[in-house]
Write an enzyme that holds these catalytic residues in place. Structure first.
Site, mmCIF file in Angstrom:
data_model
loop_
_atom_site.group_PDB
_atom_site.id
_atom_site.type_symbol
_atom_site.label_atom_id
_atom_site.label_comp_id
_atom_site.label_asym_id
_atom_site.label_seq_id
_atom_site.Cartn_x
_atom_site.Cartn_y
_atom_site.Cartn_z
ATOM 1 N N SER A 525 0.828 -1.198 0.000
ATOM 2 C CA SER A 525 0.000 0.000 0.000
ATOM 3 C C SER A 525 0.868 1.255 0.000
ATOM 4 C CB SER A 525 -0.890 -0.007 1.239
ATOM 5 O OG SER A 525 -0.092 -0.087 2.392
ATOM 6 N N LYS A 568 -3.213 2.439 10.563
ATOM 7 C CA LYS A 568 -2.212 3.363 10.011
ATOM 8 C C LYS A 568 -2.408 4.777 10.551
ATOM 9 C CE LYS A 568 -1.429 0.814 5.759
ATOM 10 N NZ LYS A 568 -1.865 0.663 4.365
#
Ligand code: ADP
Length: 643
Positions: A525, A568
């Protein structure tokens, strides 16, 4: 009412309960399984028809519970006891007989009584013979006045006694007693046998080694026969999780057992004396429930899978359920259930229920869902209960749950916390100022370790540009485990680069470095971050360092969704950053704990231009860059891979 729109707090507070003590827990196991309605229906049908089932899905979502609940639905059949007998014609081929449930013990007892009697009779006979010889010797020695005769008689008597007791024929009473392999009491439920991770002997049955193979001391072979789980599961359910880890030979044998419904027992280790022995076929009429992760399909014997497909069902269990009123009720039932099952921890009050339910929302990773990774959620419930006990509280409150979350962090989170300390200490990342070619990327750990939760970390990425060694042959140099991902990311976006920067990348060498990555860090990602670092390096425009980003980049320059956004964002907050860029399509997935809410500015984006606009420091170069981009974006859009 659609509970989706109602907050968890409001919903729980409107429930008519004080604590989970007031919540009813179903008696039947089947009704205790929550959120797996489709799988439940299939499993019930399979049980009624005695079909095999393959249950695939994430760990801890209720697969073994479903398998276990099947025994309540199996058709009423007579359970049978299985007994192994000595075979007088061939010691190495013991005989197998079945009896109605509960009878085996009685039969073996009768054999034991008979054997005892037999033994007594034999001993009595020997003693009579021995005594007679001695008496005859004594009389003879008196008559002849030769006393040696009595000694001789005594000697003969002792020898006869010794040989008689050593003679296998005289010891045969042991061989007469049969051995019970499987027994029940008449009203037993059908058996549920969990055979996960067992070796082939335990699964298929075994014959023990006999160290005394001859000379009258050997154990009769039928006495060394041990039933396998396939036999113990006769007329019931045999459950095997991680079916792909079962050796191919064992899978083959399992298949035979399923086809024949009988399987002889023989010694499983080749060099043991047990290997010589093979019983008559032993009944093993079980329903197989094989389970595993989706990748279990790869390790499965094709014939075994095809057998299940042909004579049973395959089901993929859910790992989350809709967040609606009905399912919130089920989750409430689950909390009560886990408390009752644990037997040691106190019940949960409303505040604690709210905390657990929010965690269930969060762990699902998506807005509008509740996780079904309930083994791990159950772990949090127990940990919170333990905290309450240690504080001598009579109910579990939200405080206990919050504390439990803190100390029962997964290993990945502990590593991330510690690496954050080190990174802070050595200043491997900045949280203020601006820098060319350096971006605070965000990654997750533990995504592939079967954990229900992600752990986020800040992963600085540095890009540097040098003229290529040979003109027109620029390369991408990326080090570490994430190197391939970086190269792919650069390749994917090279068309975007070319358009945006107007520079030919083939004249440049691009060096990309990931600072302080660890085993287990997932970087797929990171492509938005990599692209941003590279563009900043090429254009020499500094990137804001109080900002972090995550997102996957398409070849057209669109920002695509990624996993673990909540984790995150939390990592960015822990690292003391002010802003975080996330894919717009992930924005709804962010569910922050209370201690994290309003601690960071979350910027949803859809294109790389938006990323650059947010991330690049204001400067003349940036203005020029965006003028070029605006030019390019004039319709018709040319931001697409060159044709
Ligand atoms: P799996 O076989 O899928 O790995 P299990 O069925 O062994 O998971 O579940 C382990 C524990 O987690 C159960 O004993 C139960 O406490 C809880 N659990 C898991 N899934 C569910 C579910 N769907 N409903 C209720 N409890 C569940």
């Amino acid at each position: 009412m659609d509970a989706n729109n109602e907050s968890i707090e409001d919903w729980v507070n409107s429930e008519n309960i004080q604590t989970t003590k007031d919540v009813e827990v179903p008696k039947i196991l089947f009704d205790q399984v929550i959120g797996q309605e489709e799988a439940g229906e299939v499993v019930k049908k399979a049980a009624l028809q005695k079909r095999h089932v393959l249950l695939l899905g994430e760990p801890g979502t209720g697969k073994s519970m479903l398998a276990q609940s099947m025994v309540d639905f199996l058709p009423k059949e007579e359970l049978e006891d299985i007994v192994v007998f000595h075979n007088p014609e061939d010691n190495n081929r013991p005989k197998i007989k079945t009896f109605p449930a509960g009878k085996a013990k009685e039969i073996v007892r009768q054999y034991q009584i008979r054997a005892e009697q037999d033994k007594k009779d034999k001993s009595r006979m020997i003693i009579t013979i021995v005594f007679s010889i001695f008496i005859v010797g004594l009389i003879l020695s008196i008559l002849t006045l030769n006393y040696y005769i009595v000694f001789l008689a005594l000697l003969v008597a002792v020898m006869i006694y010794f040989f008689a007791s050593m003679n296998p024929a005289m010891r045969s009473e042991r061989a007469m007693i049969p051995k019970i392999l499987v027994s029940h009491t008449p009203n037993d439920k059908p058996p549920f046998i969990d055979s996960t991770g067992v070796h082939s002997g335990a699964l298929l049955g075994d014959v023990r080694h006999d160290p005394f193979q001859s000379g009258g001391l050997e154990t009769p072979s039928h006495d060394r026969v041990e039933a396998g789980n396939i036999h113990k599961a006769d007329k019931g359910v045999l459950f095997i999780d991680e079916i792909n880890l079962l050796r191919p030979e064992s899978q083959q044998a399992l298949l035979t057992a399923m086809q024949e419904k009988k399987f002889p027992i023989s010694g499983q280790s080749e060099r043991s004396t047990g290997a010589l022995v093979q019983t008559e076929p032993v009944p093993c009429d079980f329903v197989l429930v094989a389970a595993g992760n989706l990748d279990a399909l790869q390790g499965m014997h094709p014939a075994l899978r095809s057998r299940i497909r042909g004579y049973g069902y395959e089901v993929y269990v859910r790992d989350s359920m809709e967040d609606n009123e009905e399912n919130r009720k089920k989750l409430l039932q689950f909390i009560a259930q886990e408390v009752v099952k644990d037997k040691k921890i106190p019940h949960f009050d409303k505040s604690a229920v709210i905390e657990i339910m929010k965690e269930a929302q969060k762990r699902s990773g998506r807005r509008g869902k509740l996780t079904l990774r309930l083994r791990e959620l159950g772990g949090l419930i127990r940990a919170a209960g333990d905290v309450a006990i240690s504080e001598k509280a009579s109910v579990v409150t939200s405080d206990h749950v919050i504390k439990a979350k803190e100390f029962s962090k997964p290993v990945e989170q502990q590593i991330a916390d510690r690496s954050l300390e080190i990174k802070r200490l050595y200043k491997t990342f900045h949280n203020k100022g601006a820098e060319v070619g350096t971006v605070n990327g965000l990654a997750v750990m533990g995504a592939n370790s079967g954990m229900a939760e992600y752990t986020g970390i800040v992963m600085p990425i540095v890009a540097e540009i040098t003229p290529s060694q040979t003109k027109g042959h620029g390369s991408v140099f990326a080090t570490g485990k994430l190197g391939d991902i970086a190269k792919e990311a650069v390749q994917n976006v090279s068309a975007v680069f070319k358009k945006i920067s107007g520079k030919d990348l083939s004249d440049l060498d691009i060096h990309i470095q990931f600072i302080g990555t660890y085993e287990g860090v997932e970087g797929d990602s990171a492509s938005v971050s990599i692209a941003t670092a590279v563009i900043s390096a090429i254009e020499e425009i500094p990137i804001k360092q109080n900002l972090a980003m995550t997102g996957s980049l398409s070849v057209r320059g669109n920002v695509l969704p990624v996993g673990g956004v909540t984790a995150k964002v939390e990592a960015a907050i822990d690292a003391g950053l002010d802003e975080v860029i996330v894919p717009a399509s992930n924005f709804g997935d962010i569910i922050l704990d209370q201690k994290y809410t309003d601690k960071i500015k979350i910027i949803p984006v859809s294109t790389i231009e938006e990323v650059l606009d947010e991330a690049l420091e204001k400067s003349d170069e940036k203005k020029l860059l965006f003028e070029r981009i605006a030019e390019l974006l004039k319709p018709p859009s040319t931001i697409s891979p060159s044709k």
